[in-house]
Design an enzyme around this catalytic site. Structure first.
Site, PDB file in Angstrom:
ATOM      1  CE1 TYR A  41      61.439  50.365  43.191  1.00  0.00           C
ATOM      2  CE2 TYR A  41      63.452  49.298  43.943  1.00  0.00           C
ATOM      3  CZ  TYR A  41      62.797  50.425  43.504  1.00  0.00           C
ATOM      4  OH  TYR A  41      63.476  51.608  43.393  1.00  0.00           O
ATOM      5  CD  GLU A  42      63.797  40.582  42.648  1.00  0.00           C
ATOM      6  OE1 GLU A  42      63.842  40.344  41.430  1.00  0.00           O
ATOM      7  OE2 GLU A  42      64.710  40.295  43.419  1.00  0.00           O
ATOM      8  CB  SER A  43      59.368  43.146  47.358  1.00  0.00           C
ATOM      9  OG  SER A  43      59.259  44.496  46.958  1.00  0.00           O
ATOM     10  N   GLY A  44      57.020  42.914  44.869  1.00  0.00           N
ATOM     11  CA  GLY A  44      55.597  42.971  44.539  1.00  0.00           C
ATOM     12  C   GLY A  44      54.995  44.364  44.617  1.00  0.00           C
TER      13      GLY A  44
END
Lengths: 247, 276
Positions: A41-44
């Site tokens: 997920y792009e939150s890392g």
């Protein structure tokens, strides 16, 4: 739609996941036929295995169940731009016949009819992931002849456009809707219907599409959901609903 | 060097009218208490920078604190639109809002460039995106080695960077755990920085030498704000209030309902605590 999308994912995929239908499809794949799929997920959060679907891309559940969590700068520069992600999953308010996506505005940019959330990670997911999958509800408001704004490039105006934009990735390879599956024509790159979901007619799809839609010569019927797929998905959705209702 | 001060004093001293302010925290550790203190102190004409404006900027925009927004995704995650943001863009209420719009990859790279003291960031991005057409700050550079054309965006250098973290020690060293977003970059890219924390402790108790620590000498002010990230969350302290994110849709949809909420939960209490 979620089930059909989940089937497009393979056990060896490294998948950049968005919230909503993509997240449901990816986790369904992980809980059924692709137990080793890597979800990012792009939150890392790298290689996460959430028990309930997140409401946002940064819910604590994602970090708690991830192999590791990295800064957002690293996420986009090393992992996405570095070419480590095989599949990206996008949706959009408007999708055109070449799978270009608009998530920015309906109408004029300076005086929008509807101001949408914007690009987020999508412009670079569309450019840097090996392949892109798209999910959307099928109606003529979403599937338009020309998008009002290209937020994320699909196949531009046809063959060669992605390469001309400096991209070597495949771009959108499959669009999953609640009516059918669409794939880009190998020659023209225009989306054509390759499979109808059970009980859906050509007329229904044509009516729900904003351009004269074409159908593949060998038009398939999407296999119906299996009992296992339905059971796992409903279970996941119930858990998620309960978790998010709690204050 | 970090001064440990009250939240009121941190905002009063470091955030002036017309400032460019970045309040970061990628879905996690969002500095809501600091934003609500800015609203209470009635700041005007701010340029707000944030990758995901979220409810925190919906509140600042609706309260009339902002003239301009630099952002890459402006929605209520998993729920829908930010109605105060949309109202400002579509109807100029309570005032017009100028937009400078990027993608996440570009914003992250621009914070990185700001922290690194570089004038701009490059990325292989914005391929044929119309964002290039509407944002004159998205340009191109040619690689001097390969001739490849790349996207370029100016470094972000906010006047003030504000982030929230789990805890600080008594000197003002700060520990950030969990989803760390672009918080470190924001502090280092900004001329001045404020970190709000859940608590101040004798020993940071960092779980490992690789933990994310921002040293006291890289920060201007540290302020205690327990629950200061709610309704977002603080890993190890409290969870995300997803029910409130959902409830915000109805609260923010109507101007009067929003004003009543703001009055009751932000303006009236006159405390520096968090609201949820």
């Amino acid at each position: 739609m979620t089930i059909a999308a989940s089937r497009a994912l393979r056990n060896d995929d490294v998948c950049f996941v968005g919230i909503g239908a993509p997240s449901a499809a990816c986790n369904l794949a992980r809980l059924t036929h692709a137990p080793d799929i890597v979800l990012i997920y792009e939150s890392g959060t790298l290689q996460t295995r959430p028990d309930v679907l997140p409401l946002s891309i940064g819910d604590g559940e994602l970090c708690d169940t991830a192999l590791t969590t990295v800064p957002v700068v690293e996420m986009f520069q090393y992992w996405l731009q570095g070419g480590r992600i095989s599949k990206g999953f996008l949706g959009g308010a408007q999708i055109d016949r070449f799978a270009n996506i608009n998530t920015t505005v309906i109408g004029d940019y300076a005086q929008p009819k509807v101001r949408l959330p914007g690009g987020g990670g999508a412009p670079e997911i569309a450019g840097s992931c090996g392949e892109v999958l798209i999910t959307a509800k099928h109606n003529a408001r979403t599937f338009v002849d020309t998008v009002d704004f290209i937020t994320s490039l699909g196949h531009g105006g046809g063959p060669g456009d992605r390469a001309a934009a400096g991209l070597s990735t495949a771009g959108p390879v499959l669009v999953v809707t609640d009516l059918c599956l669409l794939e880009p024509d190998p020659e023209t790159r225009e989306l054509v219907v390759t499979s109808l979901h059970e009980g859906v007619t050509r007329e229904q799809v044509a009516e729900a599409t904003g351009w004269p839609i074409r159908f593949a010569t060998r038009l398939a019927t999407t296999p119906p959901p299996t009992a296992e797929e339905l059971h796992v998905l409903r279970d996941l959705q119930e858990r998620t609903e309960r978790a998010h209702a709690r204050a | 060097m970090a001064e440990i001060v009250s939240l009121h004093d941190a905002i009063a001293e470091h955030v002036g009218d017309g400032a460019t302010v970045a309040m970061e925290g990628f879905t996690h550790l969002i500095p809501f208490a600091a934003a609500q203190e800015i609203i209470r102190q009635g700041r005007q004409a701010l340029t707000l920078i944030r990758m995901t404006p979220d409810l925190i900027y919906d509140q600042l925009i609706g309260a009339g604190c902002a003239d301009k927004l630099v952002f890459s995704w402006g929605g209520n995650p998993g729920v829908g639109s930010l109605h105060r943001l949309r109202d400002a863009v579509e109807q100029s209420w309570p005032q017009p809002l100028q937009l400078e719009e990027h993608s996440h990859a570009a914003m992250a790279a621009a914070f990185h460039a700001g922290a690194a003291g570089l004038p701009f960031a490059t990325l292989r991005g914005y391929a044929r995106s119309d964002l290039r057409r509407v944002n004159p700050n998205i340009r191109s550079v040619v690689c001097p080695f390969t001739g490849e054309e790349l996207a370029a965006v100016p470094a972000l250098r906010p006047d003030v960077g504000i982030v929230h973290a789990q805890r600080a020690d008594r000197v003002g060293n700060v520990l950030v755990e969990g989803i760390v977003g672009v918080q470190k970059e924001t502090v280092l890219a900004s001329t001045r920085s404020i970190v709000t924390v859940e608590e101040i402790v004798d020993d940071l108790a960092a779980p490992s030498p690789n933990s994310v620590i921002i040293p006291a000498w890289a920060i201007d002010a540290v302020a205690v704000a327990p629950g200061g990230a709610a309704p977002s969350y603080a890993h190890g302290y409290y969870g995300r209030d997803n029910a409130f994110y959902r409830a915000w849709d109805a609260i923010s949809r109507d101007r009067e309902e929003f004003r009543a909420w703001l009055h009751e939960h932000v303006l009236e209490p006159q405390t520096t605590g968090a609201d949820s």
